[in-house]
Each structure stands twice: as structure tokens, then as C-alpha cells.
Design a protein around this motif. Sequence first.
Motif, PDB file in Angstrom:
ATOM      1  N   ARG A  28      45.277  24.352  43.224  1.00 57.24           N
ATOM      2  CA  ARG A  28      44.967  23.586  44.422  1.00 57.24           C
ATOM      3  C   ARG A  28      43.456  23.390  44.507  1.00 57.24           C
ATOM      4  NH1 ARG A  28      47.840  27.331  48.612  1.00 57.24           N
ATOM      5  NH2 ARG A  28      48.553  28.516  46.839  1.00 57.24           N
ATOM      6  N   ALA A  29      43.039  22.463  45.353  1.00 57.22           N
ATOM      7  CA  ALA A  29      41.614  22.195  45.493  1.00 57.22           C
ATOM      8  C   ALA A  29      40.910  23.447  45.999  1.00 57.22           C
ATOM      9  CB  ALA A  29      41.384  21.040  46.454  1.00 57.22           C
ATOM     10  N   LYS A  30      39.700  23.684  45.470  1.00 58.63           N
ATOM     11  CA  LYS A  30      39.027  24.955  45.704  1.00 58.63           C
ATOM     12  C   LYS A  30      38.408  25.118  47.091  1.00 58.63           C
ATOM     13  CE  LYS A  30      39.170  28.019  42.430  1.00 58.63           C
ATOM     14  NZ  LYS A  30      39.327  29.436  42.577  1.00 58.63           N
ATOM     15  N   TYR A  31      38.289  24.008  47.863  1.00 55.63           N
ATOM     16  CA  TYR A  31      37.642  24.172  49.153  1.00 55.63           C
ATOM     17  C   TYR A  31      38.512  24.953  50.138  1.00 55.63           C
ATOM     18  CZ  TYR A  31      40.445  20.043  50.218  1.00 55.63           C
ATOM     19  OH  TYR A  31      41.495  19.176  50.361  1.00 55.63           O
ATOM     20  N   ILE A  32      39.805  25.070  49.796  1.00 53.34           N
ATOM     21  CA  ILE A  32      40.656  25.938  50.603  1.00 53.34           C
ATOM     22  C   ILE A  32      40.606  27.316  49.953  1.00 53.34           C
ATOM     23  CG2 ILE A  32      42.976  26.302  51.520  1.00 53.34           C
ATOM     24  CD1 ILE A  32      43.452  23.298  50.652  1.00 53.34           C
ATOM     25  N   HIS A  33      40.040  28.285  50.670  1.00 52.91           N
ATOM     26  CA  HIS A  33      39.883  29.600  50.063  1.00 52.91           C
ATOM     27  C   HIS A  33      41.166  30.401  50.137  1.00 52.91           C
ATOM     28  CE1 HIS A  33      35.717  28.961  49.338  1.00 52.91           C
ATOM     29  NE2 HIS A  33      35.508  28.637  50.597  1.00 52.91           N
ATOM     30  N   CYS A  77      47.156  20.985  33.367  1.00 56.60           N
ATOM     31  CA  CYS A  77      48.404  20.839  34.115  1.00 56.60           C
ATOM     32  C   CYS A  77      48.679  19.371  34.422  1.00 56.60           C
ATOM     33  CB  CYS A  77      48.366  21.673  35.383  1.00 56.60           C
ATOM     34  SG  CYS A  77      47.377  20.961  36.696  1.00 56.60           S
ATOM     35  N   GLY A  78      47.666  18.518  34.307  1.00 53.84           N
ATOM     36  CA  GLY A  78      47.877  17.084  34.479  1.00 53.84           C
ATOM     37  C   GLY A  78      47.706  16.586  35.894  1.00 53.84           C
ATOM     38  N   LYS A  79      47.278  17.476  36.797  1.00 52.56           N
ATOM     39  CA  LYS A  79      47.199  17.057  38.187  1.00 52.56           C
ATOM     40  C   LYS A  79      46.027  16.095  38.436  1.00 52.56           C
ATOM     41  CE  LYS A  79      47.408  18.933  42.856  1.00 52.56           C
ATOM     42  NZ  LYS A  79      47.780  20.102  43.641  1.00 52.56           N
ATOM     43  N   CYS A  80      44.835  16.401  37.900  1.00 49.28           N
ATOM     44  CA  CYS A  80      43.695  15.506  38.161  1.00 49.28           C
ATOM     45  C   CYS A  80      43.316  14.713  36.915  1.00 49.28           C
ATOM     46  CB  CYS A  80      42.497  16.285  38.700  1.00 49.28           C
ATOM     47  SG  CYS A  80      41.681  17.314  37.490  1.00 49.28           S
ATOM     48  N   THR A  81      42.850  13.508  37.137  1.00 46.97           N
ATOM     49  CA  THR A  81      42.597  12.579  36.029  1.00 46.97           C
ATOM     50  C   THR A  81      41.465  13.011  35.087  1.00 46.97           C
ATOM     51  OG1 THR A  81      43.239  10.921  37.628  1.00 46.97           O
ATOM     52  CG2 THR A  81      42.487  10.103  35.514  1.00 46.97           C
ATOM     53  N   PRO A  82      40.321  13.478  35.611  1.00 46.66           N
ATOM     54  CA  PRO A  82      39.247  13.816  34.680  1.00 46.66           C
ATOM     55  C   PRO A  82      39.697  14.799  33.607  1.00 46.66           C
ATOM     56  CG  PRO A  82      38.446  13.926  36.933  1.00 46.66           C
ATOM     57  CD  PRO A  82      39.925  13.715  37.013  1.00 46.66           C
ATOM     58  N   ALA A 104      36.477  17.269  37.879  1.00 45.88           N
ATOM     59  CA  ALA A 104      37.754  17.976  37.805  1.00 45.88           C
ATOM     60  C   ALA A 104      38.024  18.809  39.052  1.00 45.88           C
ATOM     61  CB  ALA A 104      37.802  18.858  36.568  1.00 45.88           C
ATOM     62  N   LEU A 105      39.306  19.082  39.261  1.00 47.76           N
ATOM     63  CA  LEU A 105      39.751  19.731  40.491  1.00 47.76           C
ATOM     64  C   LEU A 105      39.525  21.242  40.498  1.00 47.76           C
ATOM     65  CD1 LEU A 105      41.431  19.129  43.124  1.00 47.76           C
ATOM     66  CD2 LEU A 105      43.448  19.704  41.783  1.00 47.76           C
ATOM     67  N   CYS A 106      39.907  21.901  39.427  1.00 48.68           N
ATOM     68  CA  CYS A 106      39.858  23.364  39.451  1.00 48.68           C
ATOM     69  C   CYS A 106      38.870  23.894  38.424  1.00 48.68           C
ATOM     70  CB  CYS A 106      41.245  23.957  39.209  1.00 48.68           C
ATOM     71  SG  CYS A 106      41.770  23.948  37.487  1.00 48.68           S
ATOM     72  N   ALA A 107      38.753  25.220  38.414  1.00 46.88           N
ATOM     73  CA  ALA A 107      37.783  25.863  37.524  1.00 46.88           C
ATOM     74  C   ALA A 107      38.100  25.592  36.063  1.00 46.88           C
ATOM     75  CB  ALA A 107      37.766  27.360  37.786  1.00 46.88           C
ATOM     76  N   LEU A 108      39.380  25.494  35.743  1.00 46.70           N
ATOM     77  CA  LEU A 108      39.745  25.256  34.352  1.00 46.70           C
ATOM     78  C   LEU A 108      39.239  23.895  33.903  1.00 46.70           C
ATOM     79  CD1 LEU A 108      42.878  26.189  32.517  1.00 46.70           C
ATOM     80  CD2 LEU A 108      42.346  23.777  32.509  1.00 46.70           C
TER      81      LEU A 108
END
Lengths: 155, 637
Positions: B342-347, B495-500, B539-543
Motif C-alpha cells: 500500500r502507499a507509504k503515507y499511511i503508516h 507485484c504490478g500495482k504501479c506503472t513505474p 514508484a509506490l513502495c520501497a521495493l
Amino acid sequence: MKTAKTQKKSVKDIIKKYDSDKTAMIAILQDVQEEFRYLPKEALSSISKQMDVPLTRIYEIATFYNAFSLKPRGKNLVEVCAGTACHVQGAARLMDRMERDLAIKCGETTTDKIFSLEEVRCLGCCSLAPVVRISGNIHPNLTQDEVPKILKNYK
Amino acid sequence: MSKINTLEDLNKAAKRGLESIIPPKTKVMVGMATSGIASGAQEVYDALAEEVKKRKLDIILSKTGAMGMDCIEPLVDVLQPNKPRLAYSKVTAKKVPEIVDQIVKGAVNGSKPTYRMDEEDFICLNEKKPYFKGSLPKDLDGIPKISDVNFYKKQLKLATRNCGMIDFESIDEYIAKGGYFSLHKALTKMKPDEIIDEIIASGLRGRGGGGFPAGIKWQTCRRAHGDIKYVICNGDEGDPGAYMDRSVMEGDPHSVIEGMIIGAYAIGSSQGFIYVRNEYPLAVRNLQRALDQAREYGLLGKNILNTGFDFDLRIGKGAGAFVCGESTALMTSLEGKAGEPRAKYIHTVEHGLWDRPSNLNNVETWANVPAIISRGAKWFSSIGCKNNSGTKVFCLVGKINNIGMVEVPMGIPLKEIIYEIGGGIPGGKKYKAVQTGGPSGGCLPDKLIDISVDFDSLWNAGSMMGSGGMIVMDETTCMVDIARYFIDFLEFESCGKCTPCREGVHRMNEILRDICDGRGKEGDVELLESMSQGIVDGALCALGSTAANPVLSTLKYFRDEYVAHVRDKKCPAGVCKALIRFSISDEKCTGCGVCLKKCPSECISGEKKKTHVIDQTKCIKCGVCKESCKFDAIIVE
């Protein structure tokens, strides 16, 4: 091969073991896979019906995780480790050799249904690289040369 | 077994445990972690059991985890009353009768142990117990002390304190080592806030890679709104090249469990989860056994240690998805769904598992907690270097002599790990780089060999600590191929969720594959650079946001290798198949015929005792000839 009836029964037992808990879906699929060596379509449909979860949800999980297979696997699962340590020590050449000796590509099953060949992302045996896991047994420090002899033992 | 309610009960269990750690009769321990078993430890164990039965010996046979020096496994430790503990290495079933002979005679002759231990260290209790009194038996002269063995000399074991030392099936042995005394101290003598203050003061940073201060995380989770909170252990050690968490879960599962119970009490949680990767079946088994034992002793469940505190733990098994090592994806997976982040701004400390406050730390972090509580923050922070207190466990693998798991104080120079502990590069080859931080990390070249190994220094050098894999590479490792390997890994695991991440990494892989296959074009390298930046930013997450690191760091230090591939169509390390050619040296070939026999495509010809030749039109470049030539006569160029 299991008959349709016994298949239904073992799926039912597995679901019962987890109390039809929807959050245990991954564990349920793992148990089903352990039973049948893959996830049969009929098994997934009956999980969907019995647990009242859309089949698409189950399919999403089954295709997201690498451990699941929707195709029948052979008697022995050959997993060539593709971790970094194994890669540095020549895992790619080992995979080539497996493909040549088994006459299949990675992800396929031999026609006699004895071997399925897959790649696995690190077994955590990096100190013994390169390693190959066959039916759960880890073969350490494997060279291409040893491949034919080892495969023979599993036939 | 009856429940443990008081300190007295705990002392009783410790007494039982001590009698089994240093028993009044002979004890033989076999290193039975995954690495040991893969090296043949099960056969050795069976052979020992049979020999003991055959000779009707009164010997305790037990299983222990991995000490760390995996390159000398299977390892058999022999402990006889009033004698040092002896470690026999590379034991085979065949060698067992001879070792048993030595045990019966009580003297070493024939095969010698690799090292000896004179005392057992009880880190959590801050004491050492000698195995023997008086002077060293004469037959043990010349067998080095473990602290004199180069591999162990500079190590300090905190998180892996019990691995390879105690029987992983025995909770009493864990208690004898000081285990669960920290829990008793925490529950009876400390308030939750005091525990959190202690962890903050210790400076413990998350060992999973990010290095976030653990105490601060605990505090935020404690303060988060909500009645139900969760503590989670990340045992999804997905970074290829790292296996310390597996070693701890297999060899000392109670240290993780105790750490988690203490954490749960401090945070205010009554339910925890340990998420373990699918690839670690033995870790799951050993953890499950440990959980059952802890429950039986009343250390898990209702009214723990009679203090009114309730907490229980459950294991969640992964199913082979690298992204599930990322905290938000792991929590989604625990909910029984496809593990998308999930997006990181939600802790997650506020909205984590089932949208409830959740505190996640990895195995090594949790295993440090009991030691900190028993010895204190001051002691822990005195180890290591500034802002990086304590130790870190590394897995030293790849092109290195002493392969294994090492635990060293933070801030140790890389050079000491590679050349002193690791014993340098095999075959007289030249060190090229060490890769740290897994797929999100980077490479440290020769010119950074003096770098201090800590979170901040590695980050500033363009790499990262990650979970602690250290893959050593020599001159025969192609850095472009390594970058391609990691990008390929990340494309597969995205995982394919975000395009970058989904599209960007895919395109980068295409370019890298072209470069490795000899189709590289001018401008490719620059394109890779600009794409990397796009992925880092988007990208969305740390990975995803670290996915370009392997390319950026290899470009930073090994740009010339990229240029050689693109411009000269050459692979200087001799790895990229399309750019290399095998031939046989006229000078070195003795005409022994081994390569000719082994070549699977029958492209080598030559008479006995005369230089052989490779038919380039038939050669599939599998490299068997090079692997099998004893005279180093195969040239790769």
C-alpha cells in the motif's frame, strides 16, 4: 490420480481444518497443493462454493504467489535456486544443463510426468551455492557434471 | 510440564536446562540447520545414533542450529565432563566410528577437531561458565581455541547468541541461557513506557534493512488510537544471499518469541504474528514447536507469568512472493489476500493489519530485544559505532574462502570482514566488489574496501545494509550481468500495482538483456540512467523505489564494463554468453581428454597428449570444459 469424489472430500477436510476462515485462504491453498501437487480447477471451484469467495479472488491469490501451480506438476519438482550467491556461482549454466538433460524448458513438466523444472528465488542455502532442490532435498555445491547422476536417482 | 508462574519456577527450568547444556555425561551435538542437513548432517546424526546403540554407550545425542561457519559443515560438537567442547568439521557418516572411538577413549588421536571451546558464554546473564577446571589436557595441545580461529576472532554474537550452542528443541536450555528472564523482568519490574525508553536508549535500529529506530516505532504504535494492536515478526527473508533470519528461527526460535512478547507488552498488544517464507520449512517447524512449548509453560496465552498479561502468537506462511517482505504487502498477505503493498503515507503503526495499529520488526531485531532488556541499554549502545549500536549479522557468500554467517559489531571495516573473517578470495583471484542490501542494494568496489560497515556509511556509498547479505564477487563476475540479474529478479517479483515499477523495470530489463546479448547501442547507458531516476521518483513502495539501485550503483563504479559491452561487444569478465568465446591454450593443455569426454555438444577434438581444439560452430558455451579442466587451459575471451 485421485477420483473426483476423494478430491472433493480432501478439499472439504482442508477447509474444515481452517474453520472456513477466509483469512486462511493462502494456507488452505497450500494444503490443497500439498495434497495434489498443484491446484486443480475443480478444487478451486469447490473452495469458492463452500467458502462463498468469488473464484476470481482465489484465482488472484493462486496466480500472485509463485509457490502455486495451476498446471499439474511431475512426481519430482526440480527447483534450481536463482539467488544471488547461486547466480554468481553459475546457477544459470546449471539451469541450462537441466533444461538440456530433461529436454524441457523451465516451468514445464517432462512427458513421462517424472520431473517438473522450476526456478526458485533463493532457498537460503547461499553458503552451499549453487544449489538445486529436488523433491525437498537440497543438493549443495552442484556442478553441471553431476546433474545426470543426480536426476537418475529420482527416476 | 507445569506452568511457570514465578521467578522460582523459572530458576527450576534453568537448572534443568543447565544440566542438559553442560551435562554430567558425554554429549554429542550435530549442527542440524538447513545448511547442515544439506551438507549431510542427517546421515551423520543417524550414523551416530546407530554407533551409540551398537556400542551401548551412555551418551546424549542432540541437535543444534548453525554456528555460522557453513563451509565446514556438517559439524559435530563433543562435550565430555570436565573437558573442553570439541568441534569436528566436515564429518561424514564414515568418519563417525572414529569420532566415537575418540569419545570412548576420551582422547584425541587421528582426525583432529577443528577448534575447541573452553567456556560457554551466557550473554544475557553476563557470565561465562568453564567446561573444565585445571589445565588443558595434553592431547588437545595445538587445537585452536574458537576465539583464535580467524573466522570467529572478530565476531560478537548477540542476535545469534544461542545458534549452534543449544538444542533448538529444548526450551529449558534456552531458559538456562537467560531466556525468558528478560520477559519476567519486563512484566514484573518494568512499565511499558520504561521498556520503550530502554529500547530507544539502546539505539536499536531495525535489522530488516531500513534501519528505523525500533523504540520510536514501538512508541508510535503504543500511542496510536485503537484497542486492538498487533505485533508482527517479518520472517519473509526474501533478499537473495541472506539467511541469518532462517538461522535464528531454526536455531534459536525462543529468542524471537521472547522479544515479541516483551514488545507486545510494551506496545499494548495481545495478538502477534510471525510471517515466515514458504521456502523455510524447517524454520516453520522449529518455531511451531517453540510456540507450543511456550504455551505449555504459560509464557504465551492468558495470564503470562501470573501477571495478568495476555498474548498469543500465530505463524503465517508466505507462498513465494518477494514483495511480501515489504511491510504493507506482508500485512495484506497475512489478511489472506494477494500481497500487494500500500502507499507509504499511511503508516502501518497506525493503520496496519486489518487497519489496526501494527508494529512490525524483523527476526534479528526481535532476537536482540531480550538481550537489551537483561543487560541494559547502556551496555548495548556501548557496542558498535555512533548511531549504529549493537551488532549486525551478515551472510558472507559468493567468491570468498570462509563462507558463512557472521555477527560483528557495527562499524567494523569491510576489509576486516572480507580478508580476516572471510579469509579473502579463493584461487588467488582479485576482489571486485561486494553486493549488499539484496536487490535494492548496491555494490561496494575495491576502492571502498576500508568503508565502515554500518547503516549510514553503506547508504552514503550508494548501497544499503538490507537484511545483511554480502555477496562477494571477483574478477570473473560481470557487473552488467549482475545488474541484469537483479533487474530480472525485480521484474519477476514486481507485484504490478504501479506503472513505474511494472513497466519501467521491464523496459530496463530489455535494455540490459540487449547489452548482455551484444545488441547494445550508443545511448543505452544514458537511457538506463534516466529511467532509473524515473522509477526512483515514481514508484509506490520501497521495493519499487529502490529497484534501480543495482543499475545505478554498478554504473557508478563499473561504467567501463558497460562501455565494453556496448562499444567493443566484449564481456571483460567472460560471463555474457553472446560476447565470449571458449578456446584451449596451446601452452597449458596436456591433452588429458577430460574436457573432450565431458563436453555435452561433442565439439572438442584432439589426440591424447596433444592440444585439443574447440569447434566454435558447435560450442554452446556451457562452460563444462572450463569447470573440469585441472590445468586452467580453457581460455575465455
